[in-house]
Design a protein around this motif. Structure first.
Motif, PDB file in Angstrom:
ATOM      1  N   THR A 275      26.344  10.707  25.297  1.00 33.91           N
ATOM      2  CA  THR A 275      27.255  11.724  25.805  1.00 33.91           C
ATOM      3  C   THR A 275      28.008  12.342  24.639  1.00 33.91           C
ATOM      4  OG1 THR A 275      27.519  10.514  27.876  1.00 33.91           O
ATOM      5  CG2 THR A 275      29.169  12.185  27.354  1.00 33.91           C
ATOM      6  N   LEU A 276      27.826  13.633  24.438  1.00 37.80           N
ATOM      7  CA  LEU A 276      28.488  14.305  23.333  1.00 37.80           C
ATOM      8  C   LEU A 276      29.937  14.598  23.668  1.00 37.80           C
ATOM      9  CD1 LEU A 276      25.791  16.858  22.114  1.00 37.80           C
ATOM     10  CD2 LEU A 276      26.387  14.655  21.103  1.00 37.80           C
ATOM     11  N   ALA A 277      30.823  14.318  22.722  1.00 35.40           N
ATOM     12  CA  ALA A 277      32.231  14.655  22.890  1.00 35.40           C
ATOM     13  C   ALA A 277      32.388  16.161  22.800  1.00 35.40           C
ATOM     14  CB  ALA A 277      33.063  13.963  21.818  1.00 35.40           C
ATOM     15  N   PRO A 278      33.408  16.707  23.447  1.00 34.97           N
ATOM     16  CA  PRO A 278      33.642  18.149  23.320  1.00 34.97           C
ATOM     17  C   PRO A 278      33.913  18.500  21.870  1.00 34.97           C
ATOM     18  CG  PRO A 278      35.521  17.050  24.342  1.00 34.97           C
ATOM     19  CD  PRO A 278      34.420  16.043  24.285  1.00 34.97           C
ATOM     20  N   PRO A 279      33.423  19.628  21.405  1.00 39.93           N
ATOM     21  CA  PRO A 279      33.592  19.978  19.987  1.00 39.93           C
ATOM     22  C   PRO A 279      35.048  20.211  19.627  1.00 39.93           C
ATOM     23  CG  PRO A 279      32.676  21.825  21.214  1.00 39.93           C
ATOM     24  CD  PRO A 279      32.668  20.647  22.137  1.00 39.93           C
ATOM     25  N   ARG A 280      35.420  19.785  18.437  1.00 41.85           N
ATOM     26  CA  ARG A 280      36.757  20.049  17.913  1.00 41.85           C
ATOM     27  C   ARG A 280      36.780  21.449  17.303  1.00 41.85           C
ATOM     28  NH1 ARG A 280      40.201  15.649  16.815  1.00 41.85           N
ATOM     29  NH2 ARG A 280      39.368  13.642  17.536  1.00 41.85           N
ATOM     30  N   PRO A 281      37.942  22.074  17.236  1.00 43.88           N
ATOM     31  CA  PRO A 281      38.028  23.394  16.589  1.00 43.88           C
ATOM     32  C   PRO A 281      37.606  23.318  15.131  1.00 43.88           C
ATOM     33  CG  PRO A 281      40.040  22.889  17.812  1.00 43.88           C
ATOM     34  CD  PRO A 281      39.241  21.627  17.777  1.00 43.88           C
ATOM     35  N   LEU A 282      36.879  24.308  14.677  1.00 44.34           N
ATOM     36  CA  LEU A 282      36.471  24.339  13.283  1.00 44.34           C
ATOM     37  C   LEU A 282      37.660  24.664  12.379  1.00 44.34           C
ATOM     38  CD1 LEU A 282      33.064  26.252  13.491  1.00 44.34           C
ATOM     39  CD2 LEU A 282      33.472  23.778  13.524  1.00 44.34           C
TER      40      LEU A 282
ATOM     41  N   ARG B 236      27.357  16.771  15.437  1.00 43.15           N
ATOM     42  CA  ARG B 236      27.576  15.486  16.120  1.00 43.15           C
ATOM     43  C   ARG B 236      29.065  15.264  16.341  1.00 43.15           C
ATOM     44  NH1 ARG B 236      23.672  11.475  16.229  1.00 43.15           N
ATOM     45  NH2 ARG B 236      25.198  10.476  17.619  1.00 43.15           N
ATOM     46  N   PRO B 237      29.641  15.972  17.303  1.00 44.69           N
ATOM     47  CA  PRO B 237      31.075  15.791  17.552  1.00 44.69           C
ATOM     48  C   PRO B 237      31.430  14.369  17.957  1.00 44.69           C
ATOM     49  CG  PRO B 237      30.054  17.133  19.272  1.00 44.69           C
ATOM     50  CD  PRO B 237      29.056  17.011  18.167  1.00 44.69           C
ATOM     51  N   ASP B 238      30.487  13.636  18.534  1.00 46.43           N
ATOM     52  CA  ASP B 238      30.760  12.248  18.897  1.00 46.43           C
ATOM     53  C   ASP B 238      30.983  11.387  17.656  1.00 46.43           C
ATOM     54  OD1 ASP B 238      27.988  12.790  18.379  1.00 46.43           O
ATOM     55  OD2 ASP B 238      27.518  10.768  19.086  1.00 46.43           O
ATOM     56  N   LEU B 239      30.184  11.609  16.607  1.00 47.12           N
ATOM     57  CA  LEU B 239      30.369  10.836  15.378  1.00 47.12           C
ATOM     58  C   LEU B 239      31.612  11.295  14.620  1.00 47.12           C
ATOM     59  CD1 LEU B 239      26.713  10.441  14.057  1.00 47.12           C
ATOM     60  CD2 LEU B 239      28.062   8.885  15.484  1.00 47.12           C
ATOM     61  N   LEU B 240      31.934  12.581  14.698  1.00 46.46           N
ATOM     62  CA  LEU B 240      33.185  13.057  14.103  1.00 46.46           C
ATOM     63  C   LEU B 240      34.372  12.376  14.773  1.00 46.46           C
ATOM     64  CD1 LEU B 240      34.782  14.921  12.224  1.00 46.46           C
ATOM     65  CD2 LEU B 240      34.604  16.708  13.978  1.00 46.46           C
ATOM     66  N   ASP B 241      34.348  12.247  16.093  1.00 43.27           N
ATOM     67  CA  ASP B 241      35.437  11.570  16.792  1.00 43.27           C
ATOM     68  C   ASP B 241      35.611  10.133  16.301  1.00 43.27           C
ATOM     69  OD1 ASP B 241      36.294  13.683  18.285  1.00 43.27           O
ATOM     70  OD2 ASP B 241      35.436  13.004  20.178  1.00 43.27           O
ATOM     71  N   ARG B 242      34.495   9.458  15.991  1.00 44.34           N
ATOM     72  CA  ARG B 242      34.606   8.077  15.488  1.00 44.34           C
ATOM     73  C   ARG B 242      35.394   8.045  14.184  1.00 44.34           C
ATOM     74  NH1 ARG B 242      36.331   4.490  13.894  1.00 44.34           N
ATOM     75  NH2 ARG B 242      35.509   2.409  13.373  1.00 44.34           N
ATOM     76  N   LEU B 243      35.304   9.083  13.377  1.00 46.37           N
ATOM     77  CA  LEU B 243      35.999   9.106  12.091  1.00 46.37           C
ATOM     78  C   LEU B 243      37.496   9.354  12.239  1.00 46.37           C
ATOM     79  CD1 LEU B 243      33.420  11.050   9.879  1.00 46.37           C
ATOM     80  CD2 LEU B 243      33.673   8.582  10.170  1.00 46.37           C
ATOM     81  N   PHE B 244      37.956   9.670  13.440  1.00 49.85           N
ATOM     82  CA  PHE B 244      39.389   9.777  13.718  1.00 49.85           C
ATOM     83  C   PHE B 244      39.984   8.448  14.182  1.00 49.85           C
ATOM     84  CE2 PHE B 244      38.518  14.257  13.460  1.00 49.85           C
ATOM     85  CZ  PHE B 244      39.720  14.844  13.123  1.00 49.85           C
ATOM     86  N   ARG B 245      39.177   7.389  14.203  1.00 50.19           N
ATOM     87  CA  ARG B 245      39.658   6.043  14.535  1.00 50.19           C
ATOM     88  C   ARG B 245      39.559   5.163  13.298  1.00 50.19           C
ATOM     89  NH1 ARG B 245      36.006   6.903  18.794  1.00 50.19           N
ATOM     90  NH2 ARG B 245      34.789   5.056  18.222  1.00 50.19           N
ATOM     91  N   PRO B 246      40.398   4.121  13.179  1.00 50.41           N
ATOM     92  CA  PRO B 246      40.505   3.387  11.901  1.00 50.41           C
ATOM     93  C   PRO B 246      39.243   2.620  11.508  1.00 50.41           C
ATOM     94  CG  PRO B 246      42.443   3.017  13.277  1.00 50.41           C
ATOM     95  CD  PRO B 246      41.435   3.711  14.149  1.00 50.41           C
ATOM     96  N   PHE B 247      39.096   2.496  10.193  1.00 42.29           N
ATOM     97  CA  PHE B 247      38.153   1.585   9.557  1.00 42.29           C
ATOM     98  C   PHE B 247      38.947   0.687   8.609  1.00 42.29           C
ATOM     99  CE2 PHE B 247      35.377   5.187  10.485  1.00 42.29           C
ATOM    100  CZ  PHE B 247      34.172   4.594  10.851  1.00 42.29           C
ATOM    101  N   ALA B 248      38.572  -0.585   8.525  1.00 49.53           N
ATOM    102  CA  ALA B 248      39.152  -1.463   7.504  1.00 49.53           C
ATOM    103  C   ALA B 248      38.571  -1.084   6.145  1.00 49.53           C
ATOM    104  CB  ALA B 248      38.843  -2.920   7.829  1.00 49.53           C
ATOM    105  N   THR B 249      39.454  -0.923   5.134  1.00 44.47           N
ATOM    106  CA  THR B 249      39.043  -0.501   3.796  1.00 44.47           C
ATOM    107  C   THR B 249      39.574  -1.492   2.773  1.00 44.47           C
ATOM    108  OG1 THR B 249      39.111   1.818   4.514  1.00 44.47           O
ATOM    109  CG2 THR B 249      39.073   1.404   2.150  1.00 44.47           C
TER     110      THR B 249
END
Length: 350
Positions: free
Chosen positions: A2-9, A186-199
């Protein structure tokens, strides 16, 4: 799927395309004039012998160059996100003299911040014979490729003193252009990058903090989208048992981000010559360096000076940056401060 709705460019000059800029280097290279070089040398002569860490912008008034540097800082912070200054005389000159000139120019972009646990306000990017297989080593201390990343400050600056025998090219890319490409594809993968990753902090752990920090790649705050990224250190944080394992979605999002950063259409490659100074906005650009083979003679080895700068007039950053930046106060944020950190500006690699 399921694709997330696109974010504004993202519109505007910060979402630049490398292939387009490569055709017009005059738009991002600033050649120092003889008069401006004279102003730099006059200022350096007045501060000769003084500790770099004690010098302020007032020690480098630069009547002609100063207003030009202010315009360049605005270009870095609010427009394209980078500039290359060319023509600082460094060949055959003492490192202390080149460092003072570079320090003075850097002070017109921002306030120096500690670049490591030792408190280096002036960094030396050179091979120390180390390797990133040691989890406490950072890539700038090796001959290895760095991979696209950001540094923990508003603006990172580099001054090239000596080049390698081969390799060591600089590549930069707009993280805003990567955002746009992911938003379209891939707006769905872009959305994942707005959630934290341990670095991974790579062993440089401030008092009271974890050996890693949790941070989204993209952060939306106060009308700005800002990026912070090190895929290498996100992956090396997996060495900590308490860090959640990367999922297939996580890996797909990181791989797409990396692939776009390396895309020949998006990225901009440049060879830094001795005397070149690159200033880059970490919140909208990423930088990389290819692996290199160095000269056998110690006096010829690849050597760059680096500044991490907190810029007055920079954009607001969200509270999630505080565990990494120490603070989000504009003009007084970024850098690495640990328990035994002592701020100083070494003139030789340590």
């Amino acid at each position: 799927m399921t694709l997330a709705p696109p974010r504004p460019l993202i519109e505007g000059p910060s979402a630049w395309i490398g292939a387009a800029l490569a055709r017009h280097p005059e738009s991002w290279i600033y050649q120092l004039s003889p008069r401006e070089i004279g102003e730099i040398e006059a200022a350096v002569s007045k501060v000769r012998g003084r500790d770099l860490a004690s010098l302020t912008r007032a020690d480098f008034p630069f009547p002609t160059l100063g207003p030009a540097l202010d315009r360049m800082r605005d270009e870095v912070l609010n427009r394209r996100g980078f500039v290359l200054l060319r023509g600082l005389p460094v060949d055959g000159r003492p490192v202390a003299e080149s460092a003072a000139a570079y320090w003075g120019i850097g002070m017109h972009f921002g306030n120096p911040r500690s670049q490591n646990a030792m408190g280096h306000l002036l960094g030396h990017v050179t091979d120390l014979g180390l390797a990133t297989s040691d989890p406490n080593v950072r890539t700038y201390q090796t001959t290895e490729r760095q991979h696209f990343h950001t540094d923990s400050c508003d603006i990172v600056g580099l001054l090239c003193l000596k080049t390698a025998r081969s390799g060591g090219l600089s590549s930069i890319v707009s993280s805003m252009a990567i955002y746009n490409a992911m938003a379209r594809r891939r707006p769905d993968l872009l959305d994942r990058l707005f959630r934290p990753f341990a670095t991974d902090r790579r062993g440089e752990v401030p008092v009271g903090e974890k050996p890693y920090f949790d941070m989204p790649v993209y952060n939306e705050y106060a009308g700005y989208i800002s990026a912070i990224y090190s895929g290498t250190y996100i992956r090396s944080a997996q060495r900590f048992a308490e860090v959640p394992r990367l999922t297939q979605e996580d890996i797909a999002a990181l791989e797409m981000f990396d692939d776009l950063a390396n895309d020949a259409e998006l990225r901009l490659d440049m060879e830094l010559r001795p005397g070149d100074m690159q200033f880059l906005h970490n919140h909208t650009c990423l930088h990389d360096r290819t692996a290199f083979v160095d000269w056998p003679e110690p006096e010829r080895k690849r050597h760059l000076l680096r500044l991490w700068l907190a810029a007055p007039g920079a954009r607001p950053l969200p509270p999630v940056f505080a565990p990494r930046y120490g603070s989000t106060t504009i003009g007084d944020r970024g850098g690495i401060i640990c328990e035994k950190t002592r701020l100083h500006a070494p003139l030789e690699p340590v």
